[in-house]
Design a protein around this motif. Structure first.
Motif, PDB file in Angstrom:
ATOM      1  N   SER A   1       0.834  -1.203   0.000  1.00  0.00           N
ATOM      2  CA  SER A   1       0.000   0.000   0.000  1.00  0.00           C
ATOM      3  C   SER A   1       0.867   1.252   0.000  1.00  0.00           C
ATOM      4  N   ASP A   2       0.520   2.184  -0.855  1.00  0.00           N
ATOM      5  CA  ASP A   2       1.180   3.494  -0.893  1.00  0.00           C
ATOM      6  C   ASP A   2       0.082   4.537  -0.683  1.00  0.00           C
ATOM      7  N   LEU A   3      -0.009   5.015   0.557  1.00  0.00           N
ATOM      8  CA  LEU A   3      -1.081   5.933   0.923  1.00  0.00           C
ATOM      9  C   LEU A   3      -0.771   7.389   0.603  1.00  0.00           C
ATOM     10  N   LYS A   4       0.461   7.694   0.267  1.00  0.00           N
ATOM     11  CA  LYS A   4       0.922   9.052  -0.053  1.00  0.00           C
ATOM     12  C   LYS A   4       0.925   9.980   1.165  1.00  0.00           C
ATOM     13  N   ILE A   5       0.281   9.585   2.262  1.00  0.00           N
ATOM     14  CA  ILE A   5       0.284  10.419   3.461  1.00  0.00           C
ATOM     15  C   ILE A   5       1.215   9.842   4.519  1.00  0.00           C
ATOM     16  N   ARG A   6       1.880   8.724   4.192  1.00  0.00           N
ATOM     17  CA  ARG A   6       2.848   8.106   5.082  1.00  0.00           C
ATOM     18  C   ARG A   6       3.737   7.174   4.267  1.00  0.00           C
ATOM     19  N   THR A   7       4.694   6.533   4.889  1.00  0.00           N
ATOM     20  CA  THR A   7       5.608   5.625   4.216  1.00  0.00           C
ATOM     21  C   THR A   7       4.855   4.399   3.683  1.00  0.00           C
ATOM     22  N   PRO A   8       5.100   3.989   2.436  1.00  0.00           N
ATOM     23  CA  PRO A   8       4.459   2.787   1.899  1.00  0.00           C
ATOM     24  C   PRO A   8       4.826   1.556   2.746  1.00  0.00           C
ATOM     25  N   TYR A   9       3.982   0.522   2.720  1.00  0.00           N
ATOM     26  CA  TYR A   9       4.247  -0.646   3.548  1.00  0.00           C
ATOM     27  C   TYR A   9       3.668  -1.915   2.927  1.00  0.00           C
ATOM     28  N   TRP A  10       4.209  -3.048   3.380  1.00  0.00           N
ATOM     29  CA  TRP A  10       3.751  -4.378   2.999  1.00  0.00           C
ATOM     30  C   TRP A  10       2.945  -4.996   4.138  1.00  0.00           C
ATOM     31  N   LYS A  11       1.969  -5.814   3.801  1.00  0.00           N
ATOM     32  CA  LYS A  11       1.314  -6.710   4.748  1.00  0.00           C
ATOM     33  C   LYS A  11       1.373  -8.095   4.120  1.00  0.00           C
ATOM     34  N   VAL A  12       1.856  -9.079   4.901  1.00  0.00           N
ATOM     35  CA  VAL A  12       2.055 -10.429   4.380  1.00  0.00           C
ATOM     36  C   VAL A  12       1.564 -11.449   5.406  1.00  0.00           C
ATOM     37  N   ASP A  13       0.847 -12.443   4.935  1.00  0.00           N
ATOM     38  CA  ASP A  13       0.384 -13.541   5.777  1.00  0.00           C
ATOM     39  C   ASP A  13       0.789 -14.848   5.105  1.00  0.00           C
ATOM     40  N   LEU A  14       1.405 -15.750   5.871  1.00  0.00           N
ATOM     41  CA  LEU A  14       1.819 -17.047   5.346  1.00  0.00           C
ATOM     42  C   LEU A  14       1.341 -18.109   6.318  1.00  0.00           C
ATOM     43  N   GLY A  15       0.645 -19.120   5.814  1.00  0.00           N
ATOM     44  CA  GLY A  15       0.109 -20.132   6.708  1.00  0.00           C
ATOM     45  C   GLY A  15       0.065 -21.509   6.108  1.00  0.00           C
ATOM     46  N   TYR A  16      -0.164 -22.477   6.996  1.00  0.00           N
ATOM     47  CA  TYR A  16      -0.244 -23.876   6.586  1.00  0.00           C
ATOM     48  C   TYR A  16      -1.313 -24.575   7.422  1.00  0.00           C
ATOM     49  N   ASP A  17      -2.223 -25.302   6.773  1.00  0.00           N
ATOM     50  CA  ASP A  17      -3.246 -26.079   7.467  1.00  0.00           C
ATOM     51  C   ASP A  17      -2.948 -27.557   7.218  1.00  0.00           C
ATOM     52  N   TYR A  18      -3.187 -28.361   8.238  1.00  0.00           N
ATOM     53  CA  TYR A  18      -2.985 -29.798   8.081  1.00  0.00           C
ATOM     54  C   TYR A  18      -3.995 -30.529   8.957  1.00  0.00           C
ATOM     55  N   THR A  19      -4.624 -31.560   8.418  1.00  0.00           N
ATOM     56  CA  THR A  19      -5.503 -32.429   9.191  1.00  0.00           C
ATOM     57  C   THR A  19      -4.843 -33.793   9.284  1.00  0.00           C
ATOM     58  N   PHE A  20      -4.600 -34.233  10.512  1.00  0.00           N
ATOM     59  CA  PHE A  20      -3.947 -35.519  10.729  1.00  0.00           C
ATOM     60  C   PHE A  20      -4.897 -36.649  10.351  1.00  0.00           C
ATOM     61  N   PRO A  21      -4.368 -37.738   9.790  1.00  0.00           N
ATOM     62  CA  PRO A  21      -5.225 -38.851   9.359  1.00  0.00           C
ATOM     63  C   PRO A  21      -5.781 -39.642  10.556  1.00  0.00           C
ATOM     64  N   SER A  22      -6.809 -40.426  10.292  1.00  0.00           N
ATOM     65  CA  SER A  22      -7.456 -41.249  11.319  1.00  0.00           C
ATOM     66  C   SER A  22      -6.538 -42.322  11.886  1.00  0.00           C
ATOM     67  N   ASP A  23      -5.558 -42.769  11.094  1.00  0.00           N
ATOM     68  CA  ASP A  23      -4.675 -43.840  11.562  1.00  0.00           C
ATOM     69  C   ASP A  23      -3.445 -43.327  12.323  1.00  0.00           C
ATOM     70  N   THR A  24      -3.431 -42.040  12.683  1.00  0.00           N
ATOM     71  CA  THR A  24      -2.337 -41.505  13.489  1.00  0.00           C
ATOM     72  C   THR A  24      -2.323 -42.211  14.839  1.00  0.00           C
ATOM     73  N   LYS A  25      -1.151 -42.598  15.311  1.00  0.00           N
ATOM     74  CA  LYS A  25      -1.055 -43.368  16.542  1.00  0.00           C
ATOM     75  C   LYS A  25      -1.334 -42.543  17.796  1.00  0.00           C
ATOM     76  N   LEU A  26      -1.019 -41.263  17.794  1.00  0.00           N
ATOM     77  CA  LEU A  26      -1.266 -40.414  18.956  1.00  0.00           C
ATOM     78  C   LEU A  26      -2.722 -39.958  18.970  1.00  0.00           C
ATOM     79  N   ARG A  27      -3.484 -40.359  19.961  1.00  0.00           N
ATOM     80  CA  ARG A  27      -4.916 -40.049  20.044  1.00  0.00           C
ATOM     81  C   ARG A  27      -5.223 -38.559  19.936  1.00  0.00           C
ATOM     82  N   PRO A  28      -4.465 -37.646  20.587  1.00  0.00           N
ATOM     83  CA  PRO A  28      -4.783 -36.212  20.484  1.00  0.00           C
ATOM     84  C   PRO A  28      -4.622 -35.638  19.058  1.00  0.00           C
ATOM     85  N   LEU A  29      -3.941 -36.373  18.183  1.00  0.00           N
ATOM     86  CA  LEU A  29      -3.760 -35.893  16.809  1.00  0.00           C
ATOM     87  C   LEU A  29      -4.676 -36.587  15.806  1.00  0.00           C
ATOM     88  N   LYS A  30      -5.377 -37.636  16.219  1.00  0.00           N
ATOM     89  CA  LYS A  30      -6.244 -38.399  15.321  1.00  0.00           C
ATOM     90  C   LYS A  30      -7.361 -37.496  14.795  1.00  0.00           C
TER      91      LYS A  30
END
Length: 185
Positions: free
Chosen positions: A50-79
């Protein structure tokens, strides 16, 4: 006036946007996002300049990762548990908590005050009608944080009851340390 173009490139959804924004007559913004399969999960990112012209231009960035553990996962809290991790950088934020302008949050002009954040969410269906969720957000610049466990119950079609707690941590001068803890139903 903003325009957005969306397409698909291989296994990724991609979009580009840009245009005129309202802060001054010559203010503008460009950006884009993508989301797609990556190591059996979903990698996603958004960025805007964004370049607002009334202040210094800036970046906004979001980076993410989603994962669903499979049913056969050995650890119960992650199943069948779903986990989302995200990093957010706001170039419009500040590094020194003494420079925070809380009026920006209260007016809705900004959603954050600092520059760097990390968030993590864990959710799992304990039963067909019962779901647990844990959310953590950390302001990486001032060390403040947020922790929220909740439990959701679905006793009737289209009726969800949620009970939880929100714990805010950090000093009174920090962004997230100022808010009072609360319980909710």
């Amino acid at each position: 006036l903003l325009a957005r173009i969306k397409t698909n490139v291989k296994d990724y959804d991609v979009s580009f946007m840009g245009g005129k924004i309202a802060d001054s007559t010559s203010s503008w913004m460009v950006g884009g996002d993508f989301a797609g399969n990556f190591f059996e999960g979903t990698l996603h990112a958004e960025a805007s300049y964004s370049d607002l012209k009334i202040r210094t231009p800036y970046w906004k960035v979001d980076l993410g990762y989603d994962y669903t553990f499979p049913s056969d996962t050995k650890l119960r809290p992650l199943k069948d548990a779903a986990v989302v991790a995200e990093y957010f950088h706001s170039g419009s934020g500040v590094l020194d908590p003494r420079s925070y302008d809380f009026s920006k949050l209260l007016s809705g002009r900004e959603t954050t005050l600092a520059q760097d954040y990390f968030g993590l969410t864990y959710s799992q269906d304990l039963h067909t009608l019962l779901k647990v969720e844990l959310a953590v957000i950390s302001n990486l610049n001032d060390g403040s944080g947020y922790f929220s466990p909740s439990l959701q119950y679905n006793p009737l079609k289209n009726l969800y009851l949620t009970a939880g707690f929100q714990r805010f941590g950090g000093g009174k001068a920090t962004e997230l340390g100022r808010a009072p803890n609360l319980s909710f139903l």
